[in-house]
Design a protein around this motif. Sequence first.
Motif, PDB file in Angstrom:
ATOM      1  N   THR A   1       0.820  -1.246  -0.037  1.00 22.78           N
ATOM      2  CA  THR A   1       0.039  -0.175  -0.056  1.00 22.78           C
ATOM      3  C   THR A   1       0.921   0.922   0.019  1.00 22.78           C
ATOM      4  N   GLY A   2       0.410   2.085  -0.711  1.00 19.21           N
ATOM      5  CA  GLY A   2       1.234   3.302  -0.856  1.00 19.21           C
ATOM      6  C   GLY A   2       0.703   4.090  -2.203  1.00 19.21           C
ATOM      7  N   THR A   3       1.616   5.129  -2.450  1.00 25.39           N
ATOM      8  CA  THR A   3       1.167   6.347  -3.432  1.00 25.39           C
ATOM      9  C   THR A   3       1.640   5.936  -4.668  1.00 25.39           C
ATOM     10  N   LEU A   4       1.013   6.071  -5.868  1.00 20.68           N
ATOM     11  CA  LEU A   4       0.971   5.886  -7.072  1.00 20.68           C
ATOM     12  C   LEU A   4       1.832   6.953  -7.683  1.00 20.68           C
ATOM     13  N   ASP A   5       3.191   6.664  -7.911  1.00 17.35           N
ATOM     14  CA  ASP A   5       3.903   7.957  -8.315  1.00 17.35           C
ATOM     15  C   ASP A   5       4.223   7.897  -9.692  1.00 17.35           C
ATOM     16  N   GLU A   6       4.271   6.725 -10.505  1.00 16.26           N
ATOM     17  CA  GLU A   6       4.606   6.954 -11.985  1.00 16.26           C
ATOM     18  C   GLU A   6       3.808   5.768 -12.681  1.00 16.26           C
ATOM     19  N   VAL A   7       3.380   5.890 -13.789  1.00 17.97           N
ATOM     20  CA  VAL A   7       2.804   4.760 -14.663  1.00 17.97           C
ATOM     21  C   VAL A   7       3.487   4.899 -15.979  1.00 17.97           C
ATOM     22  N   LYS A   8       4.019   4.042 -16.559  1.00 17.68           N
ATOM     23  CA  LYS A   8       4.329   3.679 -18.005  1.00 17.68           C
ATOM     24  C   LYS A   8       3.628   2.387 -18.595  1.00 17.68           C
ATOM     25  N   ASP A   9       3.950   2.219 -19.783  1.00 16.33           N
ATOM     26  CA  ASP A   9       3.457   1.054 -20.388  1.00 16.33           C
ATOM     27  C   ASP A   9       3.736  -0.385 -20.063  1.00 16.33           C
ATOM     28  N   PHE A  10       4.842  -0.213 -19.259  1.00 17.09           N
ATOM     29  CA  PHE A  10       5.362  -1.572 -19.035  1.00 17.09           C
ATOM     30  C   PHE A  10       5.661  -1.734 -17.358  1.00 17.09           C
ATOM     31  N   MET A  11       5.348  -0.779 -16.703  1.00 10.40           N
ATOM     32  CA  MET A  11       5.666  -0.702 -15.164  1.00 10.40           C
ATOM     33  C   MET A  11       5.021   0.621 -14.468  1.00 10.40           C
ATOM     34  N   PHE A  12       5.080   0.552 -13.304  1.00  5.09           N
ATOM     35  CA  PHE A  12       4.542   1.513 -12.443  1.00  5.09           C
ATOM     36  C   PHE A  12       5.221   1.704 -11.176  1.00  5.09           C
ATOM     37  N   VAL A  13       5.330   2.777 -10.393  1.00  2.00           N
ATOM     38  CA  VAL A  13       5.982   3.095  -9.279  1.00  2.00           C
ATOM     39  C   VAL A  13       5.231   3.260  -8.135  1.00  2.00           C
TER      40      VAL A  13
ATOM     41  N   ARG B   1      -6.773   3.927 -12.071  1.00  2.00           N
ATOM     42  CA  ARG B   1      -5.979   4.939 -10.993  1.00  2.00           C
ATOM     43  C   ARG B   1      -5.149   6.081 -11.831  1.00  2.00           C
ATOM     44  N   GLU B   2      -4.860   6.861 -11.191  1.00  2.00           N
ATOM     45  CA  GLU B   2      -3.997   8.317 -11.460  1.00  2.00           C
ATOM     46  C   GLU B   2      -2.847   8.388 -10.357  1.00  2.00           C
TER      47      GLU B   2
ATOM     48  N   GLY C   1      -0.565   9.854  -7.829  1.00  2.00           N
ATOM     49  CA  GLY C   1      -1.049  10.743  -6.787  1.00  2.00           C
ATOM     50  C   GLY C   1      -2.092   9.856  -5.786  1.00  2.00           C
ATOM     51  N   ASP C   2      -2.814   8.953  -6.591  1.00  2.00           N
ATOM     52  CA  ASP C   2      -3.789   8.069  -5.784  1.00  2.00           C
ATOM     53  C   ASP C   2      -3.049   7.043  -4.803  1.00  2.00           C
ATOM     54  N   ARG C   3      -3.814   6.982  -3.648  1.00  2.00           N
ATOM     55  CA  ARG C   3      -3.154   5.815  -2.724  1.00  2.00           C
ATOM     56  C   ARG C   3      -3.867   4.611  -3.187  1.00  2.00           C
ATOM     57  N   VAL C   4      -2.780   3.486  -3.371  1.00  2.00           N
ATOM     58  CA  VAL C   4      -3.577   2.288  -3.904  1.00  2.00           C
ATOM     59  C   VAL C   4      -3.032   1.076  -3.060  1.00  2.00           C
ATOM     60  N   THR C   5      -3.614   0.028  -3.127  1.00  2.00           N
ATOM     61  CA  THR C   5      -2.886  -1.459  -2.671  1.00  2.00           C
ATOM     62  C   THR C   5      -2.958  -2.059  -3.795  1.00  2.00           C
ATOM     63  N   VAL C   6      -1.673  -2.603  -3.726  1.00  2.00           N
ATOM     64  CA  VAL C   6      -1.110  -3.514  -4.961  1.00  2.00           C
ATOM     65  C   VAL C   6      -1.084  -5.171  -4.640  1.00  2.00           C
ATOM     66  N   THR C   7      -1.805  -5.869  -5.064  1.00  2.00           N
ATOM     67  CA  THR C   7      -1.608  -7.239  -4.743  1.00  2.00           C
ATOM     68  C   THR C   7      -0.764  -8.140  -5.782  1.00  2.00           C
TER      69      THR C   7
ATOM     70  N   GLY D   1       7.818 -11.308 -10.290  1.00  2.00           N
ATOM     71  CA  GLY D   1       6.593 -11.601  -9.762  1.00  2.00           C
ATOM     72  C   GLY D   1       5.597 -11.213 -10.730  1.00  2.00           C
ATOM     73  N   THR D   2       4.226 -11.522 -10.152  1.00  2.00           N
ATOM     74  CA  THR D   2       3.405 -10.752 -10.958  1.00  2.00           C
ATOM     75  C   THR D   2       2.356  -9.953 -10.254  1.00  2.00           C
ATOM     76  N   VAL D   3       2.013  -8.854 -10.901  1.00  2.00           N
ATOM     77  CA  VAL D   3       1.065  -7.961 -10.216  1.00  2.00           C
ATOM     78  C   VAL D   3      -0.436  -8.634 -10.494  1.00  2.00           C
ATOM     79  N   LEU D   4      -1.069  -8.702  -9.636  1.00  2.00           N
ATOM     80  CA  LEU D   4      -2.595  -9.439  -9.892  1.00  2.00           C
ATOM     81  C   LEU D   4      -3.678  -8.154  -9.764  1.00  2.00           C
ATOM     82  N   SER D   5      -3.527  -7.083  -9.039  1.00  2.00           N
ATOM     83  CA  SER D   5      -4.432  -5.919  -9.050  1.00  2.00           C
ATOM     84  C   SER D   5      -3.964  -4.656  -8.490  1.00  2.00           C
ATOM     85  N   VAL D   6      -4.544  -3.645  -8.832  1.00  2.00           N
ATOM     86  CA  VAL D   6      -4.446  -2.603  -8.172  1.00  2.00           C
ATOM     87  C   VAL D   6      -5.478  -1.721  -7.771  1.00  2.00           C
ATOM     88  N   GLU D   7      -5.827  -1.694  -6.564  1.00  2.00           N
ATOM     89  CA  GLU D   7      -7.149  -0.808  -6.001  1.00  2.00           C
ATOM     90  C   GLU D   7      -6.771   0.255  -5.148  1.00  2.00           C
ATOM     91  N   LYS D   8      -7.813   1.124  -5.343  1.00  2.00           N
ATOM     92  CA  LYS D   8      -7.797   2.380  -4.628  1.00  2.00           C
ATOM     93  C   LYS D   8      -7.883   2.055  -3.230  1.00  2.00           C
TER      94      LYS D   8
END
Length: 109
Positions: A42-54, A78-79, A81-87, A100-107
Amino acid sequence: MKRVLGCLLAVLMLLACAGCGGKQPGGESSGAEKNGEEKTLTGTLDEVKDFMFVVTDDQGNSYALTFEGGVPEGLADREVGDRVTVTYTGELSVVDPFTGTVLSVEKAD
Protein backbone atom coordinates in the motif's frame (compact mmCIF):
# COMPACT_ATOMS: atom_id res chain seq x y z
CA MET A 1 50.30 -40.51 -20.73
CA LYS A 2 49.33 -37.18 -22.34
CA ARG A 3 46.11 -38.70 -23.71
CA VAL A 4 45.10 -40.04 -20.30
CA LEU A 5 45.79 -36.66 -18.67
CA GLY A 6 43.88 -34.83 -21.42
CA CYS A 7 40.86 -37.13 -21.06
CA LEU A 8 40.93 -36.73 -17.29
CA LEU A 9 40.97 -32.94 -17.58
CA ALA A 10 38.09 -33.05 -20.09
CA VAL A 11 35.99 -35.15 -17.68
CA LEU A 12 36.75 -32.77 -14.80
CA MET A 13 35.73 -29.75 -16.91
CA LEU A 14 32.48 -31.50 -17.89
CA LEU A 15 31.66 -32.24 -14.25
CA ALA A 16 32.43 -28.65 -13.24
CA CYS A 17 30.12 -27.28 -15.93
CA ALA A 18 27.34 -29.69 -14.97
CA GLY A 19 27.53 -28.47 -11.37
CA CYS A 20 26.98 -24.87 -12.42
CA GLY A 21 23.67 -25.58 -14.15
CA GLY A 22 21.79 -26.86 -11.11
CA LYS A 23 18.28 -25.77 -10.13
CA GLN A 24 17.50 -23.47 -7.24
CA PRO A 25 16.48 -25.15 -4.00
CA GLY A 26 12.83 -26.12 -4.20
CA GLY A 27 12.62 -26.59 -7.99
CA GLU A 28 12.40 -24.19 -10.91
CA SER A 29 11.18 -21.26 -8.84
CA SER A 30 11.24 -20.66 -5.14
CA GLY A 31 9.48 -18.59 -2.51
CA ALA A 32 6.13 -16.91 -3.06
CA GLU A 33 6.34 -17.31 -6.84
CA LYS A 34 6.23 -21.10 -6.54
CA ASN A 35 3.29 -21.41 -4.17
CA GLY A 36 1.43 -18.36 -5.50
CA GLU A 37 1.36 -16.63 -2.12
CA GLU A 38 -0.38 -13.28 -2.55
CA LYS A 39 1.13 -10.21 -0.90
CA THR A 40 0.05 -6.58 -0.78
CA LEU A 41 1.79 -3.21 -0.95
CA THR A 42 0.00 0.00 0.00
CA GLY A 43 1.31 3.41 -0.96
CA THR A 44 1.10 6.33 -3.37
CA LEU A 45 1.10 5.76 -7.12
CA ASP A 46 4.02 7.92 -8.34
CA GLU A 47 4.49 6.99 -11.98
CA VAL A 48 2.76 4.88 -14.65
CA LYS A 49 4.34 3.70 -17.93
CA ASP A 50 3.41 1.15 -20.59
CA PHE A 51 5.34 -1.65 -18.89
CA MET A 52 5.69 -0.62 -15.24
CA PHE A 53 4.52 1.62 -12.43
CA VAL A 54 6.07 2.99 -9.23
CA VAL A 55 4.51 2.92 -5.76
CA THR A 56 6.02 4.66 -2.71
CA ASP A 57 5.04 3.19 0.66
CA ASP A 58 4.48 5.08 3.94
CA GLN A 59 8.16 4.69 4.91
CA GLY A 60 9.29 6.46 1.72
CA ASN A 61 10.52 3.33 -0.09
CA SER A 62 9.79 3.34 -3.84
CA TYR A 63 9.06 0.09 -5.66
CA ALA A 64 9.03 -0.33 -9.45
CA LEU A 65 6.59 -3.06 -10.47
CA THR A 66 6.85 -4.32 -14.03
CA PHE A 67 4.17 -6.20 -15.93
CA GLU A 68 3.85 -8.08 -19.22
CA GLY A 69 0.88 -9.14 -21.29
CA GLY A 70 -1.41 -6.24 -20.55
CA VAL A 71 -2.16 -3.73 -17.86
CA PRO A 72 -2.90 -5.27 -14.42
CA GLU A 73 -6.51 -5.22 -13.25
CA GLY A 74 -7.47 -1.79 -11.88
CA LEU A 75 -4.34 0.11 -12.93
CA ALA A 76 -6.07 1.87 -15.84
CA ASP A 77 -8.61 3.34 -13.38
CA ARG A 78 -5.92 4.89 -11.14
CA GLU A 79 -4.09 8.20 -11.51
CA VAL A 80 -0.70 9.38 -10.33
CA GLY A 81 -1.09 10.59 -6.76
CA ASP A 82 -3.78 8.05 -5.83
CA ARG A 83 -3.29 5.92 -2.73
CA VAL A 84 -3.36 2.30 -3.92
CA THR A 85 -3.06 -1.27 -2.69
CA VAL A 86 -1.18 -3.58 -5.05
CA THR A 87 -1.75 -7.33 -4.82
CA TYR A 88 1.16 -9.37 -6.23
CA THR A 89 3.07 -12.63 -6.06
CA GLY A 90 6.85 -12.93 -6.08
CA GLU A 91 9.62 -10.87 -4.54
CA LEU A 92 9.56 -7.11 -4.14
CA SER A 93 12.74 -5.17 -3.36
CA VAL A 94 13.84 -1.54 -3.26
CA VAL A 95 17.13 -2.33 -5.04
CA ASP A 96 16.48 -5.49 -7.07
CA PRO A 97 14.14 -5.80 -10.06
CA PHE A 98 10.61 -7.01 -9.34
CA THR A 99 10.30 -10.76 -9.88
CA GLY A 100 6.66 -11.68 -9.81
CA THR A 101 3.22 -10.95 -11.13
CA VAL A 102 0.98 -7.98 -10.36
CA LEU A 103 -2.54 -9.32 -9.79
CA SER A 104 -4.45 -6.09 -9.15
CA VAL A 105 -4.19 -2.41 -8.28
CA GLU A 106 -7.04 -1.11 -6.11
CA LYS A 107 -7.78 2.26 -4.54
CA ALA A 108 -6.73 2.18 -0.88
CA ASP A 109 -8.98 3.39 1.92
